[in-house]
Design an enzyme around this catalytic site. Structure first.
Site, PDB file in Angstrom:
ATOM      1  N   ASP B 195       0.827  -1.217   0.000  1.00  0.00           N
ATOM      2  CA  ASP B 195       0.000   0.000   0.000  1.00  0.00           C
ATOM      3  C   ASP B 195       0.863   1.269   0.000  1.00  0.00           C
ATOM      4  O   ASP B 195       1.693   1.449   0.881  1.00  0.00           O
ATOM      5  CB  ASP B 195      -0.873  -0.054   1.267  1.00  0.00           C
ATOM      6  CG  ASP B 195      -1.831   1.110   1.411  1.00  0.00           C
ATOM      7  OD1 ASP B 195      -1.880   1.973   0.518  1.00  0.00           O
ATOM      8  OD2 ASP B 195      -2.565   1.135   2.433  1.00  0.00           O
ATOM      9  N   HIS B 368      -4.518   4.191   6.333  1.00  0.00           N
ATOM     10  CA  HIS B 368      -3.339   3.744   5.579  1.00  0.00           C
ATOM     11  C   HIS B 368      -2.046   4.047   6.337  1.00  0.00           C
ATOM     12  O   HIS B 368      -1.941   5.059   7.031  1.00  0.00           O
ATOM     13  CB  HIS B 368      -3.306   4.426   4.208  1.00  0.00           C
ATOM     14  CG  HIS B 368      -4.470   4.088   3.344  1.00  0.00           C
ATOM     15  ND1 HIS B 368      -4.521   2.968   2.557  1.00  0.00           N
ATOM     16  CD2 HIS B 368      -5.662   4.722   3.179  1.00  0.00           C
ATOM     17  CE1 HIS B 368      -5.683   2.927   1.917  1.00  0.00           C
ATOM     18  NE2 HIS B 368      -6.392   3.985   2.278  1.00  0.00           N
TER      19      HIS B 368
END
Lengths: 552, 552
Positions: B195, B368
């Site tokens: 990610d 995130h």
């Protein structure tokens, strides 16, 4: 009516509850002055519109009373509407040297310079406009030569900060004249109108000088070209970029029309300085090694036609981005521009450039005061009444709360909207109705010829396109002669939708049969309705349907 | 070909160099698995488009090889394309309980549930799909039941983090299974796919728990109603809001279709809990005093049709905002939504509500990982090769730089674009061409029937509208019969532009005279060109010009 009964009217005709098109009318008896006259940039839903001007209907019948337009600084949202407004209101314009220098360039482009009276005012000077004495106070903002205004009126002093920050270490000249704010506060200020842009932000805005220090650090070991994008009007930023370039022995080329314009005006008027031979023509950059080059450019907002975006998309005539280039975007995206800026950054990275932008380093500071600076101004000025200006409603609200926290009674704080009228005498202030206000759209050469109906149609057309049905009717019998013709744009690939087109024909024909002998408007409405229903059921889209009837 | 010569192909068909529509194909010999299958939301220039799907042309002729679709979590950009994609590729879908629970609701809406095979996988479990063993690893993200995947392939292990953060104090269940990442790292990971969303952000992402603590502080002395808007899928956030409501003895009503759907699914599957009697129907809110009410709603992104925006614009059926209401927007605007969120906030303030949003308090945390978390993962996994995923190009670049800083050789880092093919054996990795990839537009009921030509026309129509010229020509003589009819939409107020219309007629007629006897397409082009030039000179606008010729 005795003079003491007369009231001062303060009418923001733009800039409150919105970003942009700042303009305020001050009216007392037979005298009016206008402070600033800016544009706003179109919102997403204003499709095809180039600029938004304030609606000045309120002033239409009062032309004779207007003594002048006073400008606080040279940003577009404070001066940009003048080339349009001066066509209707040819009154003298007052401002500092740089502000009027920038305005001149605009007026020249509109071929209006020779018809306009421009009067340069020094910071510290007071001018007399009818009953008003307008005092220009030295201020600090993200453009040089910015002024706050003390407007001395028959009912008291109105202090209008316009856009400002408190920068104790400005790049050029003195800091904001806090002493004068204090003096006026001691004398007694009736109304404070104060910049609300950063009213939600805690603390202090950093000094412009920080950015120069960051540049020094970033540029020290760079071997390649350096390209810096920033707001053209931020003269102090440009000066700092020039200083670093000179320190590092780099030549400077300028790219982008507005950057070229502003740099020329600022050099000419002495607001920018550089050693002889610093600047080179953008067409000559290939005569210099990369490590000796700096390019200052427009496009910090990712505007598709600006120089930096053209470099990023490989459509710039002189500059081709190559690996090793360092690009610095010395700006924050204005709300709404985030994605365009990101696109530019991604394109630059893809061409192999190193890109430095706001989230990575201190390469931009705001031009507007944060909460601690606002508190300082309120404490020095100690106004009787307060109107937060220059901001969306949320900014005005938070500025109002800040004033309350400083002890101001809620009833003395006026959270207003564009068009609201504040009426004051020497001891009282109250809302007194509304002036006509709103948005006038500039689209191409047209000013005000695009309104809500045109915009609504553009919106409809942009969503689902249109379908045109051409129906030929026999003049004698009133019956349809041939198969209706179908033309569509922006709706669906017609060639791939033969079934749909056949069905549109069939529905139109059966509609015509039902309407036989009826008037055209009934026929058209019937076709629109039945086709609209069919297409929505079939596609869940609502194209604009335009039946055209031809009688032969 | 001996098995050892065979290669693993990893093909991101979406999600790289863009935000959204995440999907990756893993192909080895006769076996394919697909990881995630999400939508993207339309960009500004995709006018009228509802959703963007990945282009799966690459898989068209390989349907028989696909062993299954594996889902990492239930966000739209990871599962949203399935109702469309499963029509063409009816293969089993694997995911955790909540992920499939959310997918079920979508498939039900599309009436596809009964045709689809859904297989629930436990976190920690490994499933076998052809040559691949796919291990679901407990992860942390802004939705419950999120998984990272260790894909055991004949050439080595691919570790796909999918979206994650390292939250040591998660709201429910264990933290991300760092021990398993370390074990796999020790065993040897061939490729890390990780990610990149926050790869530009320094430090650590704060724990979700912080938000609950902020809520406790903010809500403690509130007398009025409390309305909290957040992402429907953020179950842990919703659980924290429920907890605070219960603490403060408030009943909870839910507003907004997706919030109702998600809360129902999550309650049913045990991912949300609340004491009996906590929830009330939104229609019954007026039976409770304001200080006993909490409303959880959609609309944190300012979406015009979402519940909070409807409350703000006074078009919500059950909730009318009144002074004293506290509205909390527990989210960050996704890039591109800033202005819509601001509009909602301004409207709420104008109705007298107090509004708390991101710039004012810690009421949102990201889902995130930031740089320090990414470094942790890289250090534990120590992959042979690395492909940054899930981000725009700038995010991928910065994630690549981070890996370099940790000592990874540049040649082992693959900054890829959607459609690029990475081919690996047990010791090598290299780019091996491109798979077809791109965007498929969903517009209403149509999937793929709107392409670039339709969008280009919508764009043109949105900028300057259109002008239709209807020309009637005598079949025998080829001469124009009557004055051309002019119809315009989105261009200019025709009624106010009689002069312009007259000029359009005159130009058309003189054009027709010049073209007498020529074929229709020549006539049309001539009219388009001469009128286009005239209108541009006159108005600086470029409406779409549609000449229609009728022969009678």
């Amino acid at each position: 009516m005795s003079k003491s009964k007369k009231k001062l009217r303060v009418i923001p005709l733009g800039g409150l509850g919105e970003i942009g098109k700042n303009i305020t009318v001050f009216e007392y008896d037979e005298d009016i002055i206008i402070v600033d006259c800016g544009v706003a940039f179109p919102e997403d839903e204003m499709m095809g519109i180039d600029l938004v001007l304030p609606d000045l209907t309120y002033l239409r019948n009062k032309k004779d009373k207007i003594r002048g337009i006073v400008l606080t600084h040279g940003h577009e949202d404070h001066i940009g509407a003048l080339p349009y407004v001066l066509r209707d209101f040819n009154v003298p314009v007052y401002g500092t040297k740089l502000t009027l220098g920038l305005l001149k360039t605009k007026l020249e482009e509109h071929r209006m310079l020779s018809d306009t009276t421009l009067e340069v005012v020094q910071l510290g000077q007071t001018i007399e406009l009818g009953v008003f004495q307008v005092e220009f106070i030295h201020s600090c903002h993200s453009i040089a030569d910015a002024a706050a205004l003390a407007i001395h009126t028959p009912v008291g002093i109105v202090l209008h900060t316009s856009d400002f920050k408190v920068d104790y270490t400005p790049i050029e000249g003195a800091s904001i004249n806090l002493a004068r704010f204090a003096e006026l506060g001691k004398k007694g200020v009736l109304l404070l109108m104060c910049d609300s842009t950063n009213a939600e932000r805690e603390g202090y805005t950093l000094s412009e000088r920080i950015v120069g220090e960051t540049f020094e650090k970033i540029f020290v070991n760079i071997q390649g070209r350096i390209i810096v994008a920033t707001f053209a009007s931020n003269i102090h930023r440009v000066q700092q970029i020039i200083n670093v370039a000179v320190n590092f022995n780099r030549k400077i080329a300028i790219s982008g029309r507005s950057m070229v314009n502003v740099v020329n005006v600022a050099l000419e008027l002495g607001y920018l300085s550089a050693p002889e031979g610093t600047f080179i023509d953008i067409n000559d950059i290939n005569s210099y090694p990369f490590e000796k080059l700096m390019i200052i450019t427009t496009g910090s907002q990712g505007e598709p036609m600006a120089a930096l975006s053209r470099m990023a998309s490989a459509t710039h005539r002189q500059v081709e981005i190559v690996p090793g280039d360092l690009v610095v975007i010395s700006a924050t995206p204005i709300p709404g521009n985030e994605k365009m800026v990101s696109k530019t950054i991604n394109n630059l990275f893809q061409k192999g450039a190193k890109v430095i932008y706001e989230s990575l380093a201190d390469i931009h500071v705001s031009g507007h005061a944060c909460q601690e600076e606002l508190k300082l101004i309120h404490s020095l000025v100690k106004p009787r009444f307060f109107m937060p200006v220059h901001g969306e409603y949320k900014h005005l609200i938070h500025h109002g709360l800040l004033a309350e926290q400083l002890g101001m009674p809620t009833k003395d704080i006026f959270i207003m909207d564009t068009g609201n009228i504040l009426e004051l005498d020497s001891s009282q202030a109250k809302l007194a109705g509304n002036a006509p206000s709103g948005k006038v759209f500039v689209d191409g050469l047209g000013v005000g010829d695009v309104g809500n109906i045109v915009l609504r149609d553009r919106k409809l057309l942009s969503q689902d396109g249109m379908v045109i049905i051409i129906i030929t009717i026999d003049k004698e019998t009133g019956t349809a002669l041939t198969n209706p013709d179908i033309i569509s744009r922006g709706f669906i690939y017609v060639r791939e939708s033969e079934e749909l087109i056949a069905e549109i024909r069939a529905i139109t024909k059966s509609g015509l049969a039902e309407c036989q002998g009826k008037d055209w408007s009934t026929i058209k409405n019937h076709v629109k309705k039945s086709l609209g229903d069919y297409l929505y059921t079939k596609t869940k889209r609502k194209p604009m349907i335009l039946p055209i009837i031809m009688e032969v």
